[in-house]
Design an enzyme around this catalytic site. Structure first.
Site, PDB file in Angstrom:
ATOM      1  N   ARG B 279       1.106  -1.254   0.039  1.00  0.00           N
ATOM      2  CA  ARG B 279       0.422  -0.006   0.333  1.00  0.00           C
ATOM      3  C   ARG B 279       1.212   1.797   0.029  1.00  0.00           C
ATOM      4  O   ARG B 279       0.502   1.996  -0.371  1.00  0.00           O
ATOM      5  CB  ARG B 279      -0.536  -0.048   1.476  1.00  0.00           C
ATOM      6  CG  ARG B 279      -2.062   0.491   0.674  1.00  0.00           C
ATOM      7  CD  ARG B 279      -2.907   0.587   2.102  1.00  0.00           C
ATOM      8  NE  ARG B 279      -3.497  -1.038   2.150  1.00  0.00           N
ATOM      9  CZ  ARG B 279      -4.704  -1.281   2.928  1.00  0.00           C
ATOM     10  NH1 ARG B 279      -5.791  -0.522   3.427  1.00  0.00           N
ATOM     11  NH2 ARG B 279      -4.895  -2.670   2.709  1.00  0.00           N
ATOM     12  N   GLY B 280       1.744   1.851   0.946  1.00  0.00           N
ATOM     13  CA  GLY B 280       2.746   2.296   0.661  1.00  0.00           C
ATOM     14  C   GLY B 280       3.595   2.790  -0.459  1.00  0.00           C
ATOM     15  O   GLY B 280       3.259   4.095  -1.183  1.00  0.00           O
TER      16      GLY B 280
END
Lengths: 601, 341
Positions: B279-280
């Site tokens: 997700r980062g």
């Protein structure tokens, strides 16, 4: 400086003045916090304030545990059933629009309620999103928070204090009844009309901002409120622009009580300070070497003029004695105790958690009516009831009420009792701290609360009251000193009292004792290994009798039977930990922590 | 409408303003979390953003503000309307919905329409806050104090983009795509990591330490409170400029090119920081693209990545309680290592 001394030294009756200021601009100032034991002084203040408000302005008292429906507004169930259509109940906050709301025992306000109050103060309106209603009502109110706390730790939550302009401290003995009010009702009414015309020049704004920064006030709301108070005071004095006198009154009432560091003496330039961040190193700030908030302040401090000096000096003179004493004794560390909320004290209610069915019940405060089940249980009787009453409405009686039941995981609270005595500190204090921090991170993931008691010398101190804030826990842990005797008995007693208190609040406490077990200070504070051990074992047995889950971690490099016996008598799990392996420790705590207590309500 | 403090008139807090603009440009980034001291203008900025957003096209009469252009993501009622071939559209302001801490679950997800149930005995659905927030913003002040069961509910809906109501004998589903904006004060308790990770960007705000800046804050607030309408007019030009910039960026967003080199850089940065999951990286790339669009650039380059790296990553680092270094500093260090000074 003489002029300053003359103004600041005058024995103003600040309470009376504050009442006048609040009466001119109730919602612009947000309100006031009044610290005092409940007594004639508070009553006199409230009475005076009420008499100064415009005729007919509401003046309400908010009970600390008021139901949301009453506070914000919601469905008026009795009226709804009578009328056969939903009837909205206006909340207390909407009713108090244009006047005052008094918050008694503000130091014990639940945090969730504080959040609701804050959003009302910020928006000047109540937003209701409840029970199928969505509406907005104006709510321009001055909140008077009555702070009846006795110790420094007992204060209203910071979020609320920050939004109230004036902070007063009325002594317990003094009753202000016989003093004159500095302004009468007509003057206040004309000031109310004149307030919009009052302006402040930038020099005075700068002076106030400078003073705020110099005494370590981080929030920008404080100087904003100070300027607002200055404008109100100018309006009361029939002036159209803010004079020095107004600014000085404002700093006295608004800024001085918020001081977190001592301001630099006015007769010499501020000392050079290293450019450290206040938040990261609060301990480096000794009380007698005050420094400003950051390096940026230093650069501007050089260029300050005479006005800044005057205002700062007035602020300095006005810092209340108790705040001053606190600053001198503890330096900036008081910040952590005064500004943090009491996230720990969350009580449970009948409307938290997940719904698990319904039951028949009364509509007491906090109970949530399940409409569908209520209607369903009323359905079979409709024919009969209609015949009796002769009209065609839906008839719902009290017997039909069905209340939603909730299941709530009771929050567990881990109480760390850390041996900071000489024998332990020498070997292992740093490692124990590290282990505790790892455990803290774990507790934080599970949304559990942690508390920390350290014992050394001849006493045990609650270093960290139960909290969920990791930042706060870390700060208090890093400041923990070591050395001295080992008063195990005192530590266990303190932990026991805390644990029982927490259990009473509905939490599930667990004690984690980190020690080498070698008690050498008895319960009465006298040194002596023999008596100390007897006392320690007696305290341990008392914990066992109270049925508190516990873990004893032996942190001595060579595990010793003393800690083992302590664990036996406590009914605790014993964990020798010659190598401070935080992972093992963490796992051990999890195994003894009470499993999810699903208390169905 | 209540007067809003203009977005452009907010003094300093550049990082927070940047984060809000980026998140508003690309809603798929996943919102902003603003953590910091009291009295730093968190709530002011969010409310100002509401007034700044350009209007959006919706189906007339739809309770969920369905987008007439998006066939797949419409509610059941709009599907019916579309099949019958009569979709009237209108322009409405983007909703910014406050989730008050005291809100009850039925108001959040929607519930049985009480009035009709009690008076007519009809089972009808009354949409809640999630319906109102569809295609807009859901703002939670003090989100760290929100009750756990509400947090779970929000996370579920935010992840699926759909609100499924199965209660009180109702069975309803409707689209609920919103951008979460949360604020909070870390001193009052922290956020669960699960919730933390759901926010696309995070900002740490601090009180301005510069005296002149603080003076300016106090001055402007005073001006605003004296004459809200006049103050808003003064800043209308600046706000209008920002609004145009955002409209342009929204339209250009899909056309901004993301070179493979930039993707590689983003992956390297995330690897060196050891962030969990992907997700980062996704957020980092999306945020950089939104920033490039705001800057009217045709492709994402290192400067964009650098400017959003802290925003997108600082709340995704594994917490090491023994390490006193703040997450921001760790991200900055890693960025400097990768991109050079």
């Amino acid at each position: 400086m003489t002029r300053v001394a003359a103004i600041a030294g005058l024995e103003h009756d600040d309470a009376a003045l504050a009442a006048c200021l609040l009466a001119v601009d109730p919602s612009g100032l947000g309100g006031a916090s009044v610290r005092s034991a409940n007594g004639p002084a508070v009553a006199a203040f409230l009475k005076r304030l009420q008499s100064l408000l415009p005729a007919g302005a509401p003046f309400r008292r908010v009970p600390p545990y008021i139901a949301d429906g009453r506070l914000l507004g919601g469905l008026d169930l009795a009226a709804t059933l009578q009328a056969g259509r939903p009837v909205l109940e206006r909340g207390l906050l909407a009713d108090a629009d244009g006047g005052c709301a008094v918050l008694p025992m503000a130091e014990r306000l639940p945090l969730a309620m504080v959040a609701r109050l804050c959003s009302v103060i910020d928006g000047k309106e109540v937003v209701v999103e409840r029970d199928g209603f969505a509406c907005r009502n104006a709510s321009r109110i001055a909140f008077i928070a009555l702070d009846e706390g006795t110790s420094d730790d007992e204060r209203p939550p910071g979020a609320l204090l920050d939004r109230l302009a004036i902070h007063l401290n009325l002594g317990a003995a003094h009753d202000g009844d016989d003093r004159d009010v500095p302004f009468d009702v007509e003057q206040i009414a004309s000031a109310r009309a004149g307030l919009p015309q009052v302006t402040a020049d930038v020099e005075r704004v700068r002076a106030v901002c400078y003073a705020a920064a110099a005494i370590g006030i981080a929030s920008v709301r404080a100087p904003m409120f100070a300027m607002r108070v200055a404008c109100v005071h100018a309006a009361l004095s029939r002036r159209n622009c803010v004079e020095d006198e107004d600014a000085i009154v404002a700093t006295r009432l608004v800024l001085a009580p918020r001081a977190t560091v001592l301001p630099p003496p006015a007769d010499r330039s501020p000392e050079q300070s290293s450019d450290q961040d206040r938040d990261q190193k609060p301990d480096s700030r000794a009380a007698d070497s005050p420094d400003l908030q950051s390096a940026d302040d230093q650069s501007t401090a050089v260029s300050h003029g005479e006005l800044e000096d005057i205002v700062l000096e007035a602020t300095r003179a006005a810092i209340p004695a108790h705040v001053l004493a606190q600053l001198q004794s503890r330096g900036a560390s008081c910040r952590s105790t005064t500004e943090t909320g009491r996230a720990g004290a969350q009580s449970q209610s009948a409307r938290r958690g997940r719904p698990v069915g319904t039951r028949r019940g009364e509509l007491k405060a906090g109970a949530r009516l399940n409409i569908v089940e209520t209607l369903r249980s009323a359905a079979p009787w409709q024919g009969l009831r209609r015949q009796q009453s002769g009209n065609g409405r839906v008839h719902v009686r009290r017997d039909d009420f069905r209340i939603t039941r909730f299941k709530h995981r009771s929050v567990s609270a881990t109480i760390f009792v850390v041996d900071a005595s000489g024998s332990a500190a020498f070997h292992r204090l740093a490692e124990a701290k590290g282990a505790v921090e790892l455990l803290l991170a774990d507790c934080y993931v599970r949304r559990d609360q942690v508390a920390l008691i350290a014992f050394r010398g001849n006493s045990a101190d609650l270093i960290l009251p139960p909290t969920r804030s990791l930042a706060r826990a870390k700060r208090s842990l890093s400041a923990l000193p070591g050395g001295g005797g080992t008063p195990v008995a005192a530590a266990l007693d303190a932990a026991g009292i805390l644990a029982i208190g927490l259990r009473r609040k509905g939490l599930a406490p667990t004690i984690v004792l980190l020690t080498d077990g070698r008690a050498n200070v008895a319960r009465d504070g006298k040194a002596g290994r023999e008596q100390a051990e007897v006392d320690a074992l007696a305290s341990a047995r008392r914990l066992r009798a109270a049925g508190i889950a516990a873990l004893v971690v032996d942190i001595s490099p060579r595990p010793h039977q003393a800690a083992g016996r302590l664990a036996d008598d406590m009914g605790a799990r014993y964990l020798p930990l010659p190598n401070a392996d935080a992972k093992i420790l963490s796992r051990a705590v999890q195994t003894i922590a009470p499993l999810e207590n699903n208390a169905a309500r | 409408m209540r007067p809003f403090y203009p977005f452009s008139a907010i003094v300093g807090q550049d990082e927070m303003k940047l984060a809000l603009l980026v998140a508003a440009t690309d809603p798929t980034i996943g919102g902003v979390l603003v953590f910091g001291d009291r009295g730093t203008g968190k709530s002011t900025a969010v409310r100002a953003l509401a007034a700044l957003l350009p209007q959006m096209k919706t189906v007339v009469g739809c309770r969920y503000h369905c987008d007439p252009g998006a066939n797949g993501a419409m509610c059941a009622e709009c599907h019916e309307r579309a099949e019958q071939g009569r979709l009237k559209t209108q322009l409405v302001p983007v909703p910014v919905v406050d989730l008050p801490l005291g809100a009850t679950e039925d108001r959040v997800v929607g519930a049985l329409d009480l009035e009709r149930a009690l008076s007519q005995g009809v089972k009808a659905f009354e949409p809640g806050l999630l319906a109102r927030a569809n295609r807009g913003f859901l703002y939670i002040d003090e989100c760290n104090l929100l009750e756990d069961h509400l947090v779970d509910l929000l996370l579920d809906v935010a992840a699926s983009g759909e609100n499924v109501v199965e209660r009180e004998g109702l069975s309803v589903r409707h689209p609920a795509r919103f951008v979460l904006i949360g604020t909070g004060n870390p001193e009052e308790g922290e956020l669960r990591p699960q919730l933390l990770d759901r926010f696309g960007l995070s900002v740490e705000v601090k009180t301005p330490s510069d005296l002149e800046m603080r003076v300016e804050v106090v001055k402007r607030r005073d001006l605003f409170e004296r004459d809200p309408t006049g103050f808003m007019q003064t800043w209308e030009t600046a706000d209008g400029e920002l609004r145009r910039k955002m409209v342009h960026a929204k339209n250009r967003l899909s056309a901004v090119e993301i070179p493979d080199a930039a993707r590689k850089r983003a992956a390297q940065l995330c690897m060196s920081l050891g962030t969990d999951g992907l997700r980062g990286e996704l957020t980092l790339i999306r945020a950089a693209r939104a920033l490039a669009a705001l800057d009217r650039k045709a492709r994402v380059d290192d400067t964009h990545l650098r400017r959003v790296a802290s925003l997108a990553l600082r709340h995704r680092l594994r917490r090491d309680p023994l390490d006193e270094t703040g997450s921001t500093i760790r991200v900055e260090r890693a960025t400097a290592e990768l991109f050079g000074p």
